[in-house]
Design a protein around this motif. Sequence first.
Motif, PDB file in Angstrom:
ATOM      1  N   ASP A 188       1.061  -1.258   0.049  1.00 12.89           N
ATOM      2  CA  ASP A 188      -0.050  -0.015  -0.204  1.00 12.89           C
ATOM      3  C   ASP A 188       0.796   1.207  -0.163  1.00 12.89           C
ATOM      4  OD1 ASP A 188      -2.616  -1.199  -0.122  1.00 12.89           O
ATOM      5  OD2 ASP A 188      -2.628  -1.510   2.187  1.00 12.89           O
ATOM      6  N   ALA A 189       1.899   1.263   0.797  1.00 19.73           N
ATOM      7  CA  ALA A 189       2.953   2.302   0.900  1.00 19.73           C
ATOM      8  C   ALA A 189       3.566   2.627  -0.620  1.00 19.73           C
ATOM      9  CB  ALA A 189       3.902   2.211   2.000  1.00 19.73           C
ATOM     10  N   ILE A 190       3.917   1.530  -1.029  1.00 19.77           N
ATOM     11  CA  ILE A 190       4.581   1.601  -2.616  1.00 19.77           C
ATOM     12  C   ILE A 190       3.542   2.075  -3.304  1.00 19.77           C
ATOM     13  CG2 ILE A 190       5.505   0.194  -4.251  1.00 19.77           C
ATOM     14  CD1 ILE A 190       6.984  -1.513  -2.154  1.00 19.77           C
ATOM     15  N   VAL A 191       2.289   1.510  -3.392  1.00 19.84           N
ATOM     16  CA  VAL A 191       1.208   2.374  -4.357  1.00 19.84           C
ATOM     17  C   VAL A 191       1.141   3.719  -4.288  1.00 19.84           C
ATOM     18  CG1 VAL A 191      -1.141   2.245  -4.953  1.00 19.84           C
ATOM     19  CG2 VAL A 191       0.135  -0.070  -4.742  1.00 19.84           C
ATOM     20  N   ALA A 192       1.115   4.025  -3.003  1.00 18.83           N
ATOM     21  CA  ALA A 192       1.057   5.532  -2.705  1.00 18.83           C
ATOM     22  C   ALA A 192       2.139   6.418  -3.249  1.00 18.83           C
ATOM     23  CB  ALA A 192       0.526   5.685  -1.367  1.00 18.83           C
ATOM     24  N   ARG A 225      -5.335  -4.269  -6.440  1.00 21.72           N
ATOM     25  CA  ARG A 225      -4.872  -4.467  -5.391  1.00 21.72           C
ATOM     26  C   ARG A 225      -5.502  -5.799  -4.370  1.00 21.72           C
ATOM     27  NH1 ARG A 225      -1.795  -5.476  -2.003  1.00 21.72           N
ATOM     28  NH2 ARG A 225      -1.370  -4.243  -0.034  1.00 21.72           N
ATOM     29  N   HIS A 226      -4.519  -6.302  -3.983  1.00 23.66           N
ATOM     30  CA  HIS A 226      -4.702  -7.789  -3.128  1.00 23.66           C
ATOM     31  C   HIS A 226      -5.338  -8.599  -4.031  1.00 23.66           C
ATOM     32  CE1 HIS A 226      -4.386  -5.852   0.692  1.00 23.66           C
ATOM     33  NE2 HIS A 226      -5.222  -4.931   0.569  1.00 23.66           N
ATOM     34  N   ARG A 227      -4.694  -8.783  -5.217  1.00 26.98           N
ATOM     35  CA  ARG A 227      -4.815  -9.846  -6.239  1.00 26.98           C
ATOM     36  C   ARG A 227      -3.405 -10.085  -6.448  1.00 26.98           C
ATOM     37  NH1 ARG A 227      -9.685 -11.745  -8.545  1.00 26.98           N
ATOM     38  NH2 ARG A 227      -8.280 -13.440  -9.390  1.00 26.98           N
ATOM     39  N   ALA A 228      -3.045 -11.284  -6.693  1.00 27.76           N
ATOM     40  CA  ALA A 228      -1.843 -11.756  -6.957  1.00 27.76           C
ATOM     41  C   ALA A 228      -0.916 -10.859  -8.145  1.00 27.76           C
ATOM     42  CB  ALA A 228      -1.625 -13.267  -7.418  1.00 27.76           C
ATOM     43  N   MET A 229      -1.571 -10.901  -9.480  1.00 26.89           N
ATOM     44  CA  MET A 229      -0.706 -10.212 -10.232  1.00 26.89           C
ATOM     45  C   MET A 229      -0.706  -8.723 -10.123  1.00 26.89           C
ATOM     46  SD  MET A 229       1.099 -10.511 -12.788  1.00 26.89           S
ATOM     47  CE  MET A 229       0.900 -12.295 -13.753  1.00 26.89           C
ATOM     48  N   GLY A 230      -1.810  -8.248  -9.596  1.00 29.19           N
ATOM     49  CA  GLY A 230      -1.764  -6.739  -9.293  1.00 29.19           C
ATOM     50  C   GLY A 230      -0.672  -6.478  -8.478  1.00 29.19           C
ATOM     51  N   ILE A 250       5.251  -4.186  -7.697  1.00 31.39           N
ATOM     52  CA  ILE A 250       6.543  -4.072  -7.370  1.00 31.39           C
ATOM     53  C   ILE A 250       7.429  -3.751  -8.602  1.00 31.39           C
ATOM     54  CG2 ILE A 250       8.483  -5.706  -6.575  1.00 31.39           C
ATOM     55  CD1 ILE A 250       6.414  -4.802  -4.390  1.00 31.39           C
ATOM     56  N   LEU A 251       7.066  -4.281  -9.791  1.00 29.22           N
ATOM     57  CA  LEU A 251       7.719  -4.172 -10.913  1.00 29.22           C
ATOM     58  C   LEU A 251       7.630  -2.674 -11.205  1.00 29.22           C
ATOM     59  CD1 LEU A 251       6.556  -7.170 -13.111  1.00 29.22           C
ATOM     60  CD2 LEU A 251       8.469  -6.889 -11.923  1.00 29.22           C
ATOM     61  N   ILE A 252       6.679  -2.006 -11.068  1.00 29.76           N
ATOM     62  CA  ILE A 252       6.588  -0.462 -11.335  1.00 29.76           C
ATOM     63  C   ILE A 252       7.581   0.069 -10.370  1.00 29.76           C
ATOM     64  CG2 ILE A 252       5.014   1.402 -11.077  1.00 29.76           C
ATOM     65  CD1 ILE A 252       2.733  -0.100 -11.751  1.00 29.76           C
ATOM     66  N   MET A 253       7.624  -0.267  -9.148  1.00 33.33           N
ATOM     67  CA  MET A 253       8.351   0.536  -8.345  1.00 33.33           C
ATOM     68  C   MET A 253       9.975   0.221  -8.720  1.00 33.33           C
ATOM     69  SD  MET A 253      10.758  -0.476  -5.224  1.00 33.33           S
ATOM     70  CE  MET A 253       9.938  -2.197  -4.620  1.00 33.33           C
ATOM     71  N   LEU A 254      10.130  -1.046  -9.055  1.00 33.24           N
ATOM     72  CA  LEU A 254      11.717  -1.270  -9.622  1.00 33.24           C
ATOM     73  C   LEU A 254      11.942  -0.374 -10.703  1.00 33.24           C
ATOM     74  CD1 LEU A 254      12.118  -5.031  -8.530  1.00 33.24           C
ATOM     75  CD2 LEU A 254      13.100  -3.019  -7.593  1.00 33.24           C
TER      76      LEU A 254
END
Length: 463
Positions: free
Chosen positions: A133-137, A146-151, A156-160
């Motif tokens: 949640d913190a990374i999404v924000a 959110r809270h589905r596996a692929m989502g 995480i891929l977007i964060m990286l």
Amino acid sequence: MLPSVTFLDLETTGATPLRDRITEIALVRFDNGVETLRWQTLVNPQQPIPPFIQSLTGINDAMVADAPLFAEVADKLLAFLEGSVLAAHNVRFDHGFLKSEFKRLNITLRQQVLCTVKLSRLLYPQHYSHGIDAIVARHQITGLARHRAMGDVEAILIMLNDARRDLGAEVVQAAALKLMAAPTLPPHIDASLVGELPEAPGVYLFYGENDLPLYIGKSVNVRARVLSHFSSDHASSKEMRMTQEMKRFEWIPAAGEFSALLLESRLVKERMPIYNRQLRRERQLCSWQLVAGAQPIVRLVNEDEIDPSQMAHLFGTFRSKRQAVETLRKIADLSHLCAKTLGLETGRDGPCFVYQLKRCKGVCCGQESAEMHALRVQQALMAHKLKAWPYRGKIGIEEYNLENDLRQIHVFEHWVYVGVAVDNESLLALREQKTALKFDLDSYKLLLKMLSQKKTRVLDLAG
């Protein structure tokens, strides 16, 4: 980032790998920086999904009713993970569930892992929170389930990707390699066994030639603590010698830190490992006992003479007679007590020597009543008084650990450790068991500290 890395996320029926099951798997694999595989599937968990989990993930019983069982996708999943590092957010959770699922199929999963929570902390140390949640924000991510596996994998891929753009690909790679760096193991240590070490509380045992016990330790994270012993930056030459002499190791799970401390203390006393000098040190424990109406007014009792049911009449726990006597002399000097009446001065008629120095109020020559002096002795010793047992009878201290789904209840009577129960049957047996009350200082101190914590759950077993 790494030659091959597979980002994975699971949805499950709960938080306990030994009891709960997987409901969804999603993964994206990269080889040499190029996406080579993307896969997701619902999984029939063969148990009801709790309403709270359904509301959190949106996955309900009807959705997984016709989904494949884990056994039906296991071979495909193993092929997807082969030769790749498994990366997940809080990888202990996902890796623990996968290991449990494969274990049900008699398959041992041995996989290099990378925690993207720890990676986020290294890349963005200025931020306090590193959950999904913190990374999404933080990265202003929108449009993901959110809270589905692929989502969650895509978050995480977007964060990286943002980290590569903002910090540089080299920085991201260096952080990942730092997390992947493992201690160099001695050649005779089975690396696959190291991979089975739990990131949960427990006790570990090191053995040398002919199964000689070398060292027994405890930790709330057995894996991290054992691996720290193999670090090239040894804290001491003793540590280096110990790891060089070690031929094998084993571990015993525990439900928490208190459980691990009790087990460590008991095993060290039983097995006397050569590198546990602190806990195994031989000692002549003794304590002062106040004796009303007698002279000397106090007597020294050793550990074998200590009656745990009479702790309220004992003062201090001393490692030797010399330490006990020196402490009593200091107390007597500070409180102007009579050395003769305390038994610290013998073979002298008349007043004690310190009375002549005006450091005694004269109980030894009739200047102070014996009753008043006895009261002053008791008050002077009060800071060293051992705590009386505050319960009607036996109690249980309960600990539960979510990581290994282990519940342990440690039973005590008058500060004496009776044993550990793991179910109602063994708890009843310990409750009825007649115990020889032999005082142990380490158990006394551990229980005293545990009882001082508000979060401790105490079970009254005296009823």
